[in-house]
Write a protein that holds these residues in place. Structure first.
Motif, PDB file in Angstrom:
ATOM      1  N   GLN A  61      49.000  21.975  65.263  1.00  0.00           N
ATOM      2  CA  GLN A  61      50.077  22.208  66.215  1.00  0.00           C
ATOM      3  C   GLN A  61      50.770  23.557  66.022  1.00  0.00           C
ATOM      4  O   GLN A  61      51.091  24.224  67.001  1.00  0.00           O
ATOM      5  N   SER A  99      55.319  11.508  64.423  1.00  0.00           N
ATOM      6  CA  SER A  99      55.629  10.818  65.674  1.00  0.00           C
ATOM      7  C   SER A  99      56.757  11.530  66.419  1.00  0.00           C
ATOM      8  O   SER A  99      56.691  11.730  67.637  1.00  0.00           O
ATOM      9  N   THR A 100      57.777  11.940  65.683  1.00  0.00           N
ATOM     10  CA  THR A 100      58.900  12.667  66.284  1.00  0.00           C
ATOM     11  C   THR A 100      58.442  14.016  66.843  1.00  0.00           C
ATOM     12  O   THR A 100      58.775  14.378  67.971  1.00  0.00           O
ATOM     13  N   ASN A 101      57.689  14.749  66.044  1.00  0.00           N
ATOM     14  CA  ASN A 101      57.201  16.061  66.492  1.00  0.00           C
ATOM     15  C   ASN A 101      56.240  15.932  67.668  1.00  0.00           C
ATOM     16  O   ASN A 101      56.231  16.784  68.556  1.00  0.00           O
ATOM     17  N   TYR A 102      55.447  14.872  67.673  1.00  0.00           N
ATOM     18  CA  TYR A 102      54.514  14.677  68.783  1.00  0.00           C
ATOM     19  C   TYR A 102      55.275  14.422  70.083  1.00  0.00           C
ATOM     20  O   TYR A 102      54.893  14.905  71.135  1.00  0.00           O
ATOM     21  N   LYS A 103      56.363  13.684  69.986  1.00  0.00           N
ATOM     22  CA  LYS A 103      57.201  13.458  71.170  1.00  0.00           C
ATOM     23  C   LYS A 103      57.799  14.770  71.661  1.00  0.00           C
ATOM     24  O   LYS A 103      57.956  14.987  72.852  1.00  0.00           O
ATOM     25  N   LYS A 104      58.102  15.641  70.724  1.00  0.00           N
ATOM     26  CA  LYS A 104      58.706  16.929  71.058  1.00  0.00           C
ATOM     27  C   LYS A 104      57.697  17.919  71.632  1.00  0.00           C
ATOM     28  O   LYS A 104      58.001  18.652  72.570  1.00  0.00           O
ATOM     29  N   TYR A 105      56.481  17.948  71.072  1.00  0.00           N
ATOM     30  CA  TYR A 105      55.489  18.953  71.461  1.00  0.00           C
ATOM     31  C   TYR A 105      54.263  18.389  72.178  1.00  0.00           C
ATOM     32  O   TYR A 105      53.400  19.152  72.610  1.00  0.00           O
ATOM     33  N   TRP A 107      53.836  17.258  75.039  1.00  0.00           N
ATOM     34  CA  TRP A 107      53.716  17.682  76.438  1.00  0.00           C
ATOM     35  C   TRP A 107      52.759  18.866  76.574  1.00  0.00           C
ATOM     36  O   TRP A 107      52.171  19.064  77.633  1.00  0.00           O
TER      37      TRP A 107
END
Length: 125
Positions: A61, A99-105, A107
């Motif tokens: 990422q 999980s938090t970073n995936y929600k943030k990035y 998209w």
């Protein structure tokens, strides 16, 4: 330690999914290649999404956040070592952070996943 069989099964998937993290626009042939690798694997499409989120995403990422990230393709030896090193050292708190970073990035890949799923389903017929 990660079992060699696990790495052998995952390696083609990791390599194919790494295309999502290149600083370039993927073409239809890229999606067809990734779909082919998924179809040849023992994993479902949903399992592939989980592999992406918890194994590939944490390592690659940062490339999408670089002004001039990798665009020609990741060195496969480096990629496999980076992912296996990550998996050998991660802990349960890392999964929460991922999980938090995936929600943030996440998209950043949303359109890619939609296109891939469409091509995957077409090839699966």
């Amino acid at each position: 330690m990660i079992k060699p069989l696990y790495i052998k099964e995952r390696k083609p998937v990791w390599i194919a999914l790494s295309d999502f993290y290149l600083d370039t626009e993927l073409q239809d042939y890229n999606f067809q290649y990734i779909a082919k690798i998924i179809l040849e694997s023992s994993y479902t499409f949903e399992e592939i999404k989980i592999i992406n989120m918890y194994e590939v995403f944490p390592v690659l990422q940062p490339n999408l956040l670089q002004p001039a990230g990798e665009w020609a393709g990741f060195n496969e030896k480096w990629l496999i070592e980076a992912i296996t090193d990550y998996l050998e050292t991660k802990n349960s708190r890392d999964d929460v952070m991922i999980s938090t970073n995936y929600k943030k990035y996440g998209w950043m890949q949303e359109d890619y996943w939609q296109k891939l799923e469409s091509i995957y389903n077409e090839m699966k017929k």
